[in-house]
Motif scaffolding. Sequence first.
Motif, mmCIF file in Angstrom:
data_model
loop_
_atom_site.group_PDB
_atom_site.id
_atom_site.type_symbol
_atom_site.label_atom_id
_atom_site.label_comp_id
_atom_site.label_asym_id
_atom_site.label_seq_id
_atom_site.Cartn_x
_atom_site.Cartn_y
_atom_site.Cartn_z
ATOM 1 N N GLN A 26 80.616 -86.154 90.024
ATOM 2 C CA GLN A 26 80.527 -87.583 90.114
ATOM 3 C C GLN A 26 80.103 -87.807 88.379
ATOM 4 O O GLN A 26 79.052 -87.424 87.598
ATOM 5 C CB GLN A 26 79.857 -88.107 90.864
ATOM 6 C CG GLN A 26 80.140 -88.141 92.654
ATOM 7 C CD GLN A 26 79.797 -89.278 93.064
ATOM 8 O OE1 GLN A 26 78.617 -89.457 93.382
ATOM 9 N NE2 GLN A 26 80.223 -90.043 94.585
ATOM 10 N N LEU A 27 79.918 -88.717 88.176
ATOM 11 C CA LEU A 27 79.874 -89.361 87.298
ATOM 12 C C LEU A 27 79.506 -90.828 87.663
ATOM 13 O O LEU A 27 80.633 -92.122 87.653
ATOM 14 C CB LEU A 27 81.349 -89.797 85.689
ATOM 15 C CG LEU A 27 81.459 -88.495 84.790
ATOM 16 C CD1 LEU A 27 82.335 -88.637 84.007
ATOM 17 C CD2 LEU A 27 80.600 -87.176 84.910
ATOM 18 N N ASP A 28 78.476 -91.299 87.317
ATOM 19 C CA ASP A 28 77.699 -91.972 87.357
ATOM 20 C C ASP A 28 77.994 -93.268 89.083
ATOM 21 O O ASP A 28 78.139 -93.888 88.658
ATOM 22 C CB ASP A 28 77.556 -92.922 86.247
ATOM 23 C CG ASP A 28 76.783 -94.627 86.502
ATOM 24 O OD1 ASP A 28 75.987 -94.350 87.121
ATOM 25 O OD2 ASP A 28 77.746 -95.175 85.608
ATOM 26 N N GLY A 29 78.048 -91.977 89.644
ATOM 27 C CA GLY A 29 78.878 -92.342 90.805
ATOM 28 C C GLY A 29 80.276 -92.349 91.354
ATOM 29 O O GLY A 29 80.381 -93.117 92.064
ATOM 30 N N GLY A 30 80.668 -92.506 90.212
ATOM 31 C CA GLY A 30 82.109 -92.541 89.930
ATOM 32 C C GLY A 30 83.248 -91.518 90.660
ATOM 33 O O GLY A 30 82.999 -90.557 91.286
ATOM 34 N N GLN A 31 84.495 -91.759 89.945
ATOM 35 C CA GLN A 31 84.791 -90.134 90.240
ATOM 36 C C GLN A 31 84.295 -89.038 89.975
ATOM 37 O O GLN A 31 83.170 -88.820 89.119
ATOM 38 C CB GLN A 31 86.195 -90.555 88.654
ATOM 39 C CG GLN A 31 86.839 -91.941 88.568
ATOM 40 C CD GLN A 31 88.059 -91.784 89.353
ATOM 41 O OE1 GLN A 31 88.293 -90.748 90.305
ATOM 42 N NE2 GLN A 31 87.705 -92.694 90.376
ATOM 43 N N GLN A 32 84.755 -88.129 91.040
ATOM 44 C CA GLN A 32 84.146 -86.536 90.415
ATOM 45 C C GLN A 32 85.113 -85.599 90.288
ATOM 46 O O GLN A 32 86.327 -85.601 90.056
ATOM 47 C CB GLN A 32 84.804 -86.191 92.234
ATOM 48 C CG GLN A 32 83.828 -87.075 93.031
ATOM 49 C CD GLN A 32 83.601 -86.874 94.395
ATOM 50 O OE1 GLN A 32 83.595 -86.233 94.611
ATOM 51 N NE2 GLN A 32 83.939 -87.702 95.360
ATOM 52 N N TYR A 33 84.848 -84.918 89.442
ATOM 53 C CA TYR A 33 85.788 -83.777 88.550
ATOM 54 C C TYR A 33 84.990 -82.777 88.498
ATOM 55 O O TYR A 33 84.324 -81.894 89.057
ATOM 56 C CB TYR A 33 85.330 -84.209 86.998
ATOM 57 C CG TYR A 33 85.976 -85.278 86.542
ATOM 58 C CD1 TYR A 33 87.387 -85.766 86.339
ATOM 59 C CD2 TYR A 33 84.885 -86.788 86.939
ATOM 60 C CE1 TYR A 33 87.328 -87.190 86.685
ATOM 61 C CE2 TYR A 33 85.066 -87.847 85.997
ATOM 62 C CZ TYR A 33 86.770 -87.626 86.235
ATOM 63 O OH TYR A 33 87.389 -89.713 85.157
ATOM 64 N N GLN A 34 85.787 -81.160 88.227
ATOM 65 C CA GLN A 34 85.516 -80.181 88.725
ATOM 66 C C GLN A 34 85.702 -79.191 87.625
ATOM 67 O O GLN A 34 86.795 -79.090 87.269
ATOM 68 C CB GLN A 34 85.574 -79.839 89.614
ATOM 69 C CG GLN A 34 87.213 -79.510 90.696
ATOM 70 C CD GLN A 34 87.129 -79.024 91.547
ATOM 71 O OE1 GLN A 34 86.417 -80.094 93.152
ATOM 72 N NE2 GLN A 34 88.315 -78.353 92.572
ATOM 73 N N PHE A 35 85.280 -78.022 87.472
ATOM 74 C CA PHE A 35 85.893 -77.127 87.468
ATOM 75 C C PHE A 35 87.212 -76.064 88.252
ATOM 76 O O PHE A 35 86.724 -76.625 88.895
ATOM 77 C CB PHE A 35 84.917 -76.158 86.454
ATOM 78 C CG PHE A 35 83.915 -76.852 85.595
ATOM 79 C CD1 PHE A 35 84.571 -77.513 84.578
ATOM 80 C CD2 PHE A 35 83.139 -75.116 84.747
ATOM 81 C CE1 PHE A 35 83.642 -77.411 83.106
ATOM 82 C CE2 PHE A 35 82.420 -75.439 83.719
ATOM 83 C CZ PHE A 35 82.499 -76.588 82.805
ATOM 84 N N PRO A 36 88.238 -75.332 87.355
ATOM 85 C CA PRO A 36 89.186 -74.765 88.328
ATOM 86 C C PRO A 36 88.917 -74.000 89.110
ATOM 87 O O PRO A 36 87.905 -73.154 88.311
ATOM 88 C CB PRO A 36 90.474 -74.503 87.056
ATOM 89 C CG PRO A 36 89.759 -75.132 85.801
ATOM 90 C CD PRO A 36 88.578 -75.304 85.870
ATOM 91 N N GLY A 37 89.395 -73.557 90.048
ATOM 92 C CA GLY A 37 89.797 -72.123 90.749
ATOM 93 C C GLY A 37 88.980 -72.219 91.740
ATOM 94 O O GLY A 37 88.577 -71.509 92.356
ATOM 95 N N TYR A 38 89.019 -73.472 92.220
ATOM 96 C CA TYR A 38 87.936 -73.222 94.195
ATOM 97 C C TYR A 38 88.202 -74.721 94.177
ATOM 98 O O TYR A 38 89.187 -75.389 93.602
ATOM 99 C CB TYR A 38 86.553 -73.552 94.324
ATOM 100 C CG TYR A 38 85.462 -74.314 93.293
ATOM 101 C CD1 TYR A 38 85.424 -75.732 93.571
ATOM 102 C CD2 TYR A 38 85.034 -73.830 92.250
ATOM 103 C CE1 TYR A 38 84.684 -76.315 93.183
ATOM 104 C CE2 TYR A 38 84.578 -74.780 91.553
ATOM 105 C CZ TYR A 38 84.147 -76.211 92.219
ATOM 106 O OH TYR A 38 83.697 -77.564 91.303
ATOM 107 N N ASP A 39 88.633 -74.935 95.757
ATOM 108 C CA ASP A 39 88.392 -76.278 96.674
ATOM 109 C C ASP A 39 87.037 -76.904 96.826
ATOM 110 O O ASP A 39 86.592 -75.828 97.968
ATOM 111 C CB ASP A 39 89.869 -76.006 97.472
ATOM 112 C CG ASP A 39 91.409 -75.175 97.593
ATOM 113 O OD1 ASP A 39 91.868 -76.093 95.943
ATOM 114 O OD2 ASP A 39 91.761 -74.516 98.057
#
Length: 302
Positions: free
Chosen positions: A52-65
């Motif tokens: 998360q960014l500051d408890g909000g949206q979630q992001y990740q590097f690709p390559g996994y679930d």
Amino acid sequence: MSLEMIQHRLTRTGVAVIYDEVPDSRWWLLRTLPAISYLGIGQCTFPTSWRQLDGGQQYQFPGYDYHVLGGIDLEEGSNLCALTNEYYESQTQYSIQPLVTEFSTGEGTLVVITENERFTPDGGQRPLSQEQFATRVGSADRIYEAFSEYYNQEGWELPLTDTQNLFVQDNASLYSLVTGEDLSNTTELFDRLPEAPYLPLYWVFCDVFARPNEYGSVPLDSDDQVPALGNWLRRRIEWDRKTAIDVAKTLNRTVSDDGSTFDPSYARRSPKLRDARTARQRLAPEESQIDARYHGWLSDIN
């Protein structure tokens, strides 16, 4: 230990244990995740706050679930990677002990990555790596060294001297393939990232700087989100706090100055893609898994 031996240990039924003795286990543990996904473990779980960014949206590097710890529903026999540390295990309700119990008696492999080889799940009587059902794979350093040897054998190298994150290393190699310029550290890579829309890392930040119902890219909404992005980066790249926040500020300022940066519609029209297509022709995807990965990335943006 060879890469083949590591992969064999990771695919045994039961629990496989890897420890990554980073200076502060609140950070950096996710650096090993790309290596595990390259070895065929494409499902993972770790604390949601690390995405998360500051408890909000979630992001990740690709390559996994990604799976939330309390809501994992995998097919029987599936493999899963769980990343955690002593704090989350002993001071929160997010223990991986139920997963350990499930995989110790069922099918599939649970790969546990934590900060030291003495890691003991909540309620355990001994370190997890000493359990009869567990396979002790060893340190993350050994896995990285095995990948380094493999890359050399395939005619590639891991060019960056300051990270063990293979996804970041691959982006640096891909940049060099397209431009002919060699990079030696992660800050150099991020300095050039806004001008390299053919890199899969570029598209991660297309997501970060996108907003619903808005065109183009948009700077982060508040000053709090910029250091939060720095912390998000620290979990994946071996940066200190100042370096991570400086990079986050630079990325945010670049988007503020030019809304076409990290804009997917612009990226697909970028003249830089001509160089990427030319570079793609020099790859041999049928002969090398590394070439196949790079060829796939350069093909995805067309």
